[in-house]
Scaffold this motif. Structure first.
Motif, PDB file in Angstrom:
ATOM      1  N   LEU A  43      45.161  60.012  49.361  1.00 32.28           N
ATOM      2  CA  LEU A  43      46.200  58.992  49.544  1.00 32.28           C
ATOM      3  C   LEU A  43      45.556  57.746  50.147  1.00 32.28           C
ATOM      4  O   LEU A  43      44.769  57.850  51.082  1.00 32.28           O
ATOM      5  CB  LEU A  43      47.276  59.535  50.509  1.00 32.28           C
ATOM      6  CG  LEU A  43      48.318  58.538  51.008  1.00 32.28           C
ATOM      7  CD1 LEU A  43      49.235  58.086  49.868  1.00 32.28           C
ATOM      8  CD2 LEU A  43      49.161  59.157  52.136  1.00 32.28           C
ATOM      9  N   ILE A  44      45.915  56.600  49.592  1.00 28.90           N
ATOM     10  CA  ILE A  44      45.520  55.333  50.230  1.00 28.90           C
ATOM     11  C   ILE A  44      46.775  54.770  50.888  1.00 28.90           C
ATOM     12  O   ILE A  44      47.795  54.574  50.223  1.00 28.90           O
ATOM     13  CB  ILE A  44      44.991  54.307  49.208  1.00 28.90           C
ATOM     14  CG1 ILE A  44      43.740  54.831  48.511  1.00 28.90           C
ATOM     15  CG2 ILE A  44      44.709  52.971  49.892  1.00 28.90           C
ATOM     16  CD1 ILE A  44      43.295  53.969  47.329  1.00 28.90           C
ATOM     17  N   THR A  45      46.702  54.533  52.193  1.00 26.98           N
ATOM     18  CA  THR A  45      47.812  53.908  52.920  1.00 26.98           C
ATOM     19  C   THR A  45      47.325  52.559  53.424  1.00 26.98           C
ATOM     20  O   THR A  45      46.248  52.478  54.024  1.00 26.98           O
ATOM     21  CB  THR A  45      48.221  54.777  54.131  1.00 26.98           C
ATOM     22  OG1 THR A  45      48.594  56.063  53.668  1.00 26.98           O
ATOM     23  CG2 THR A  45      49.397  54.162  54.862  1.00 26.98           C
ATOM     24  N   TYR A  46      48.108  51.515  53.171  1.00 23.11           N
ATOM     25  CA  TYR A  46      47.650  50.197  53.613  1.00 23.11           C
ATOM     26  C   TYR A  46      48.832  49.353  54.070  1.00 23.11           C
ATOM     27  O   TYR A  46      49.982  49.589  53.699  1.00 23.11           O
ATOM     28  CB  TYR A  46      46.916  49.463  52.467  1.00 23.11           C
ATOM     29  CG  TYR A  46      47.864  48.992  51.386  1.00 23.11           C
ATOM     30  CD1 TYR A  46      48.299  49.879  50.394  1.00 23.11           C
ATOM     31  CD2 TYR A  46      48.386  47.696  51.389  1.00 23.11           C
ATOM     32  CE1 TYR A  46      49.209  49.472  49.428  1.00 23.11           C
ATOM     33  CE2 TYR A  46      49.285  47.287  50.425  1.00 23.11           C
ATOM     34  CZ  TYR A  46      49.698  48.177  49.448  1.00 23.11           C
ATOM     35  OH  TYR A  46      50.609  47.783  48.500  1.00 23.11           O
ATOM     36  N   TYR A  47      48.494  48.353  54.876  1.00 25.26           N
ATOM     37  CA  TYR A  47      49.444  47.282  55.191  1.00 25.26           C
ATOM     38  C   TYR A  47      48.783  45.978  54.786  1.00 25.26           C
ATOM     39  O   TYR A  47      47.561  45.822  54.925  1.00 25.26           O
ATOM     40  CB  TYR A  47      49.778  47.244  56.695  1.00 25.26           C
ATOM     41  CG  TYR A  47      50.465  45.957  57.080  1.00 25.26           C
ATOM     42  CD1 TYR A  47      51.807  45.751  56.760  1.00 25.26           C
ATOM     43  CD2 TYR A  47      49.764  44.911  57.682  1.00 25.26           C
ATOM     44  CE1 TYR A  47      52.434  44.546  57.048  1.00 25.26           C
ATOM     45  CE2 TYR A  47      50.386  43.699  57.974  1.00 25.26           C
ATOM     46  CZ  TYR A  47      51.711  43.527  57.661  1.00 25.26           C
ATOM     47  OH  TYR A  47      52.333  42.327  57.928  1.00 25.26           O
ATOM     48  N   SER A  48      49.568  45.041  54.290  1.00 31.48           N
ATOM     49  CA  SER A  48      49.016  43.742  53.909  1.00 31.48           C
ATOM     50  C   SER A  48      50.051  42.660  54.150  1.00 31.48           C
ATOM     51  O   SER A  48      51.180  42.765  53.671  1.00 31.48           O
ATOM     52  CB  SER A  48      48.612  43.788  52.430  1.00 31.48           C
ATOM     53  OG  SER A  48      47.894  42.642  52.078  1.00 31.48           O
ATOM     54  N   GLU A 104      39.771  53.196  41.164  1.00 28.19           N
ATOM     55  CA  GLU A 104      38.503  53.952  41.235  1.00 28.19           C
ATOM     56  C   GLU A 104      38.749  55.431  41.494  1.00 28.19           C
ATOM     57  O   GLU A 104      38.063  56.281  40.950  1.00 28.19           O
ATOM     58  CB  GLU A 104      37.632  53.420  42.380  1.00 28.19           C
ATOM     59  CG  GLU A 104      36.974  52.091  42.112  1.00 28.19           C
ATOM     60  CD  GLU A 104      35.646  52.241  41.379  1.00 28.19           C
ATOM     61  OE1 GLU A 104      35.102  53.351  41.306  1.00 28.19           O
ATOM     62  OE2 GLU A 104      35.163  51.218  40.873  1.00 28.19           O
ATOM     63  N   LEU A 105      39.726  55.720  42.365  1.00 31.97           N
ATOM     64  CA  LEU A 105      39.900  57.099  42.828  1.00 31.97           C
ATOM     65  C   LEU A 105      41.037  57.827  42.129  1.00 31.97           C
ATOM     66  O   LEU A 105      41.188  59.034  42.310  1.00 31.97           O
ATOM     67  CB  LEU A 105      40.135  57.109  44.352  1.00 31.97           C
ATOM     68  CG  LEU A 105      38.934  56.675  45.192  1.00 31.97           C
ATOM     69  CD1 LEU A 105      39.355  56.388  46.627  1.00 31.97           C
ATOM     70  CD2 LEU A 105      37.847  57.741  45.185  1.00 31.97           C
ATOM     71  N   ASP A 106      41.836  57.078  41.374  1.00 33.03           N
ATOM     72  CA  ASP A 106      42.975  57.655  40.660  1.00 33.03           C
ATOM     73  C   ASP A 106      43.832  58.521  41.612  1.00 33.03           C
ATOM     74  O   ASP A 106      43.949  59.735  41.431  1.00 33.03           O
ATOM     75  CB  ASP A 106      42.446  58.499  39.475  1.00 33.03           C
ATOM     76  CG  ASP A 106      43.589  58.959  38.582  1.00 33.03           C
ATOM     77  OD1 ASP A 106      44.650  58.310  38.615  1.00 33.03           O
ATOM     78  OD2 ASP A 106      43.420  59.985  37.892  1.00 33.03           O
ATOM     79  N   CYS A 107      44.357  57.883  42.645  1.00 34.19           N
ATOM     80  CA  CYS A 107      45.041  58.633  43.702  1.00 34.19           C
ATOM     81  C   CYS A 107      46.385  57.996  44.047  1.00 34.19           C
ATOM     82  O   CYS A 107      46.778  56.999  43.454  1.00 34.19           O
ATOM     83  CB  CYS A 107      44.143  58.680  44.930  1.00 34.19           C
ATOM     84  SG  CYS A 107      43.837  57.061  45.639  1.00 34.19           S
ATOM     85  N   ASP A 108      47.085  58.579  45.020  1.00 32.48           N
ATOM     86  CA  ASP A 108      48.382  58.035  45.449  1.00 32.48           C
ATOM     87  C   ASP A 108      48.189  56.829  46.369  1.00 32.48           C
ATOM     88  O   ASP A 108      47.129  56.664  46.987  1.00 32.48           O
ATOM     89  CB  ASP A 108      49.177  59.111  46.204  1.00 32.48           C
ATOM     90  CG  ASP A 108      49.743  60.161  45.257  1.00 32.48           C
ATOM     91  OD1 ASP A 108      49.630  59.960  44.034  1.00 32.48           O
ATOM     92  OD2 ASP A 108      50.284  61.165  45.741  1.00 32.48           O
ATOM     93  N   LEU A 109      49.251  56.039  46.448  1.00 31.45           N
ATOM     94  CA  LEU A 109      49.188  54.808  47.242  1.00 31.45           C
ATOM     95  C   LEU A 109      50.481  54.675  48.036  1.00 31.45           C
ATOM     96  O   LEU A 109      51.563  54.928  47.504  1.00 31.45           O
ATOM     97  CB  LEU A 109      49.061  53.632  46.269  1.00 31.45           C
ATOM     98  CG  LEU A 109      48.760  52.244  46.798  1.00 31.45           C
ATOM     99  CD1 LEU A 109      47.356  52.195  47.410  1.00 31.45           C
ATOM    100  CD2 LEU A 109      48.833  51.224  45.654  1.00 31.45           C
ATOM    101  N   GLU A 110      50.364  54.302  49.279  1.00 31.93           N
ATOM    102  CA  GLU A 110      51.566  54.036  50.083  1.00 31.93           C
ATOM    103  C   GLU A 110      51.385  52.736  50.846  1.00 31.93           C
ATOM    104  O   GLU A 110      50.396  52.560  51.571  1.00 31.93           O
ATOM    105  CB  GLU A 110      51.828  55.176  51.067  1.00 31.93           C
ATOM    106  CG  GLU A 110      52.872  54.808  52.128  1.00 31.93           C
ATOM    107  CD  GLU A 110      53.922  55.888  52.342  1.00 31.93           C
ATOM    108  OE1 GLU A 110      53.527  57.039  52.536  1.00 31.93           O
ATOM    109  OE2 GLU A 110      55.130  55.563  52.298  1.00 31.93           O
TER     110      GLU A 110
END
Ligand SMILES: Cc1cc2nc3c(=O)[nH]c(=O)nc-3n(C[C@H](O)[C@H](O)[C@H](O)COP(=O)(O)O)c2cc1C
Length: 156
Positions: A4-9, A24-30
């Motif tokens: 999982l990639i979790t980010y704030y922007s 690149e990682l073909d993964c989930d995003l939050e």
């Protein structure tokens, strides 16, 4: 491997990096959503002040449980030499729920104590970190993202 990639922007720079990494990682995003509107110069000053004093932001409830992932990659913009206050809130609320972690940040100049402070907060060493400053972001930074992603794949 479940990632999982979790980010704030605040101004979409970290978001752009998060999206490239997701490819690149073909993964989930939050995305961490701040309940406060942080646009404008006054908000900028308040945000920097709160980051320097470690005042966590009020964030919306997350959708993806960190404990369900082998690795959570956490991305933040640098505020006053440390993590942004929405990511501070996310880490405080979930610090016991991570299996493995990695960090990335975007900044104008340098990351200061961002990664050290994130590591302290979750009492856990990141598998890998990536810092991209304004110069990196103006150039072609795909290689750095690719190397970061490959390193993560080989380390978990
Ligand atoms: C409140 C505030 C404080 C900041 N403090 C720093 C800093 O201490 N060092 C730095 O290099 N950049 C600093 N910046 C610049 C941001 O880290 C940089 O522009 C970042 O890429 C923004 O990412 P975003 O568009 O995802 O919000 C600051 C920005 C804001 C809004």
């Amino acid at each position: 491997m479940n990632i999982l990639i979790t980010y704030y922007s605040r101004t979409n720079i970290t978001e752009k990096v998060a999206n490239k990494l997701k490819k690149e990682l073909d993964c989930d995003l939050e995305e961490i959503i701040d309940k406060k509107n942080r646009s404008g110069p006054i908000s900028y000053l308040i945000s920097g002040f709160q980051a320097a004093r470690s005042v966590p932001a009020d964030i919306k409830e997350i959708e993806k449980k960190p404990e369900n992932y082998d690795l959570v990659i956490i991305g933040t913009p640098v505020w006053a030499g440390t993590m942004s206050t929405p990511i501070l809130a996310y880490l405080k609320e979930n610090k016991e729920k991570f299996n493995n972690i990695a960090f990335f940040c975007t900044c104008g100049g340098n990351e200061g104590n961002t990664f050290e402070n994130m590591e302290k907060l979750v009492s856990r060493k990141p598998l890998k970190t990536l810092s991209l400053n304004k110069k990196d972001l103006e150039a072609s930074y795909e290689t750095k993202i690719h190397e970061f992603a490959e390193n993560i794949k080989n380390n978990i």
